[in-house]
Structure formats: C-alpha cells, structure tokens
Design a protein around this motif. Sequence first.
Motif, PDB file in Angstrom:
ATOM      1  N   ALA A 185       0.839  -1.200   0.000  1.00  0.00           N
ATOM      2  CA  ALA A 185       0.000   0.000   0.000  1.00  0.00           C
ATOM      3  C   ALA A 185       0.872   1.248   0.000  1.00  0.00           C
ATOM      4  N   ALA A 186       0.236   2.363  -0.327  1.00  0.00           N
ATOM      5  CA  ALA A 186       0.884   3.679  -0.268  1.00  0.00           C
ATOM      6  C   ALA A 186       0.191   4.511   0.802  1.00  0.00           C
ATOM      7  N   HIS A 187       0.974   5.265   1.562  1.00  0.00           N
ATOM      8  CA  HIS A 187       0.444   6.110   2.631  1.00  0.00           C
ATOM      9  C   HIS A 187       1.230   7.408   2.647  1.00  0.00           C
ATOM     10  N   LYS A 188       0.583   8.499   3.025  1.00  0.00           N
ATOM     11  CA  LYS A 188       1.237   9.804   2.952  1.00  0.00           C
ATOM     12  C   LYS A 188       2.263  10.035   4.056  1.00  0.00           C
ATOM     13  N   THR A 189       2.018   9.550   5.277  1.00  0.00           N
ATOM     14  CA  THR A 189       2.855   9.973   6.399  1.00  0.00           C
ATOM     15  C   THR A 189       3.398   8.853   7.276  1.00  0.00           C
ATOM     16  N   LEU A 190       3.036   7.601   7.055  1.00  0.00           N
ATOM     17  CA  LEU A 190       3.627   6.514   7.832  1.00  0.00           C
ATOM     18  C   LEU A 190       5.059   6.261   7.364  1.00  0.00           C
ATOM     19  N   PRO A 191       5.952   5.875   8.282  1.00  0.00           N
ATOM     20  CA  PRO A 191       7.310   5.518   7.846  1.00  0.00           C
ATOM     21  C   PRO A 191       7.263   4.344   6.869  1.00  0.00           C
ATOM     22  N   ILE A 192       8.246   4.295   5.974  1.00  0.00           N
ATOM     23  CA  ILE A 192       8.363   3.200   5.010  1.00  0.00           C
ATOM     24  C   ILE A 192       9.591   2.358   5.364  1.00  0.00           C
ATOM     25  N   PRO A 193       9.430   1.023   5.555  1.00  0.00           N
ATOM     26  CA  PRO A 193       8.150   0.313   5.493  1.00  0.00           C
ATOM     27  C   PRO A 193       7.426   0.323   6.830  1.00  0.00           C
ATOM     28  N   SER A 194       6.107   0.209   6.765  1.00  0.00           N
ATOM     29  CA  SER A 194       5.245  -0.007   7.924  1.00  0.00           C
ATOM     30  C   SER A 194       4.222  -1.070   7.541  1.00  0.00           C
ATOM     31  N   TYR A 195       3.560  -1.614   8.540  1.00  0.00           N
ATOM     32  CA  TYR A 195       2.522  -2.616   8.290  1.00  0.00           C
ATOM     33  C   TYR A 195       1.224  -2.157   8.941  1.00  0.00           C
ATOM     34  N   VAL A 196       0.132  -2.288   8.230  1.00  0.00           N
ATOM     35  CA  VAL A 196      -1.159  -1.873   8.767  1.00  0.00           C
ATOM     36  C   VAL A 196      -2.227  -2.907   8.432  1.00  0.00           C
ATOM     37  N   ARG A 197      -3.209  -3.002   9.315  1.00  0.00           N
ATOM     38  CA  ARG A 197      -4.415  -3.768   9.003  1.00  0.00           C
ATOM     39  C   ARG A 197      -5.437  -2.792   8.435  1.00  0.00           C
ATOM     40  N   VAL A 198      -6.014  -3.147   7.313  1.00  0.00           N
ATOM     41  CA  VAL A 198      -7.040  -2.335   6.667  1.00  0.00           C
ATOM     42  C   VAL A 198      -8.339  -3.123   6.696  1.00  0.00           C
ATOM     43  N   THR A 199      -9.372  -2.544   7.293  1.00  0.00           N
ATOM     44  CA  THR A 199     -10.666  -3.212   7.430  1.00  0.00           C
ATOM     45  C   THR A 199     -11.737  -2.416   6.720  1.00  0.00           C
ATOM     46  N   HIS A 200     -12.479  -3.083   5.834  1.00  0.00           N
ATOM     47  CA  HIS A 200     -13.594  -2.447   5.126  1.00  0.00           C
ATOM     48  C   HIS A 200     -14.736  -2.269   6.118  1.00  0.00           C
ATOM     49  N   LEU A 201     -15.188  -1.036   6.303  1.00  0.00           N
ATOM     50  CA  LEU A 201     -16.181  -0.747   7.333  1.00  0.00           C
ATOM     51  C   LEU A 201     -17.586  -1.208   6.966  1.00  0.00           C
ATOM     52  N   ARG A 246     -14.446  -7.156   5.733  1.00  0.00           N
ATOM     53  CA  ARG A 246     -13.237  -7.828   5.254  1.00  0.00           C
ATOM     54  C   ARG A 246     -11.990  -7.090   5.737  1.00  0.00           C
ATOM     55  N   SER A 247     -10.901  -7.839   5.930  1.00  0.00           N
ATOM     56  CA  SER A 247      -9.709  -7.243   6.522  1.00  0.00           C
ATOM     57  C   SER A 247      -8.452  -7.849   5.897  1.00  0.00           C
ATOM     58  N   VAL A 248      -7.428  -7.022   5.700  1.00  0.00           N
ATOM     59  CA  VAL A 248      -6.135  -7.477   5.188  1.00  0.00           C
ATOM     60  C   VAL A 248      -5.020  -6.759   5.936  1.00  0.00           C
ATOM     61  N   VAL A 249      -3.832  -7.372   5.953  1.00  0.00           N
ATOM     62  CA  VAL A 249      -2.628  -6.721   6.478  1.00  0.00           C
ATOM     63  C   VAL A 249      -1.703  -6.472   5.290  1.00  0.00           C
ATOM     64  N   VAL A 250      -1.281  -5.219   5.127  1.00  0.00           N
ATOM     65  CA  VAL A 250      -0.446  -4.841   3.984  1.00  0.00           C
ATOM     66  C   VAL A 250       0.824  -4.155   4.458  1.00  0.00           C
ATOM     67  N   ARG A 251       1.810  -4.140   3.582  1.00  0.00           N
ATOM     68  CA  ARG A 251       3.095  -3.489   3.861  1.00  0.00           C
ATOM     69  C   ARG A 251       3.141  -2.163   3.103  1.00  0.00           C
ATOM     70  N   VAL A 252       3.336  -1.074   3.822  1.00  0.00           N
ATOM     71  CA  VAL A 252       3.414   0.255   3.208  1.00  0.00           C
ATOM     72  C   VAL A 252       4.819   0.461   2.653  1.00  0.00           C
ATOM     73  N   ASN A 253       4.919   0.634   1.336  1.00  0.00           N
ATOM     74  CA  ASN A 253       6.224   0.855   0.715  1.00  0.00           C
ATOM     75  C   ASN A 253       6.198   1.968  -0.325  1.00  0.00           C
ATOM     76  N   ASP A 254       5.152   2.817  -0.272  1.00  0.00           N
ATOM     77  CA  ASP A 254       5.021   3.864  -1.279  1.00  0.00           C
ATOM     78  C   ASP A 254       4.304   5.065  -0.676  1.00  0.00           C
ATOM     79  N   ARG A 255       4.343   6.200  -1.371  1.00  0.00           N
ATOM     80  CA  ARG A 255       3.679   7.417  -0.925  1.00  0.00           C
ATOM     81  C   ARG A 255       2.412   7.662  -1.738  1.00  0.00           C
ATOM     82  N   GLY A 256       1.393   8.195  -1.083  1.00  0.00           N
ATOM     83  CA  GLY A 256       0.107   8.480  -1.698  1.00  0.00           C
ATOM     84  C   GLY A 256      -0.982   8.041  -0.740  1.00  0.00           C
TER      85      GLY A 256
END
Length: 271
Positions: free
Chosen positions: A112-128, A132-142
């Motif tokens: 995934a891409a994130h604007k302000t988390l350090p790279i790399p970081s890991y986050v759980r993303v849950t559809h509200l 459904r839920s996934v764990v992704v590795r942040v390695n990009d900006r956006g």
Amino acid sequence: MISIKPVFGWVLLSALLISCSSNKPSSRYDMDQDKGPDRPVDMSHVPDAVPKVEPRTRAGNKNPYTVLGKTYYLIEDESSYKERGYASWYGEKFHGHDTSNGEVYDMYAMTAAHKTLPIPSYVRVTHLENGRSVVVRVNDRGPFHEGRIIDLSYAAAQRLGISQTGTGPVEVEIVMPGDTPPPPLKPDDRPASQADGVYLQVGAFSSRQSAQALQRKVASATGERVFISEFMAAKALYRVRIGPLANQQAVTRVRARLPEAGVYSSHVVQD
C-alpha cells in the motif's frame, strides 16, 4: 563460417533491440487511466503481509516532502496510529515501476501507499461496510487525493472488495513487528463519528517546543481546543491533538481549516 550481409545484420540487430525493449515497462504516463489486469485474476489466495523489522532508508522517508504544492510530515511515532477514511487502489499504470523507496511496485502483492507513515510499515485495513480485513506493507507514498487515506495494491483491493467500486470506507490500524495484528472490526463496532472522546491528532514530536509551535498555529487556524498529550517512555513524545469533537461533521469542518496551519494530514484517535 557464414557471413551476414550488412543489411540483414542491421535488420537482425534491430529486431533484437525491439524484442529486448518490449520487456521493459513503458512509462506510466503513457496510460491515461489506471486499471487492473486485462483478465480477471483471483487474489483470494494471496496471504497477508507479515510484519517484520526492516531498515528504513532515507530515500523512502524524506521528511518533510512536498507533492502538488502541499508539504507532508512523517509520523514520528506510529505505534498508536489508527485512522478512518476512504481507501483507493492503483494497478497496471504503476505496475513494474519504482515505489518511493526504490522497490518495484507489484500490484499482485499485499502492499500500500500512505502519505505519512514511515516506510516500510505494516497496517491492518478493514472495510467498514463488509468487514473484510487485510494486512499490507506500506512501501510507497500516496494517495494525494482529498479524502483518501491509503492507496492499496490491486491484490489488497480485490480481497477487500473495492477493486470494482474503486474506493471504500476503511479503518487503518498500525501493526508493529512482533505484535499480533489487531483483529478485524466486529460488525457492531461504532464508527468514530458516533463514539465518545473523538480527537484529531495533527502531529507528534520529540521536542516540546516543536509541539507547542504547532499547537499555537492549529488553535489560531481552527478556533478549537488544541492540547499536547505527553507520552513518557524511554523517549518523551508530545502529541498535538484537537478535541474532543462531537461528530464526523465537526471532524470534516476542522480538517478543512488545517491547511491554514500548514497541516495536510491528520488521524482520528479515541480516548
């Protein structure tokens, strides 16, 4: 030995060059609109990213950085990060091209891409909406679109059920290496706008003076109560927060004023 005539040799060389160049990814700017794969690909078998300790390079963590005239500051301590907003996804247009830290983007990986988390970081993303839920590795900006807080790979988007809709409401929560990933939200979990004690965190600093400087600017721009929450551990951390805010309308209203204080990223926290 059979000699190759010059003309035939040039044709053969040209053919080889064309063949080699066709294996290289074309510029992403050659594609007007992003898209997924040409044929349906089932991503249900792709496993979640597994958090681990990794080095963080300066190339992937330029701080601050500016995109489209806006300056972004990285979160200094992501250990309490949790935010709700909209997720989008990116695919073929960027597939095979470099991410912000120099890795090659793979739309079939759980990233995934994130604007302000350090790279790399890991986050759980849950559809509200669908749970459904996934764990992704942040390695990009956006993503650098108003109202979107994370840009998912095609694989992650398909697993969450937003590859067809394009965007979806999500909760994003940090997963630290060695921690058990936070469980998916329960169906009866309330949205942040309906919960008690909703605050916007607009910055976190190791320096009290830096936190106080931002506190003054944000208070002047928003007219809201802005305070500093101290977190004392091995190293002191000063978090600048706004609130409490009564509902989602108040959160939206305050966020609209934050650019006046030079703040373009914030996340919801609950106490």
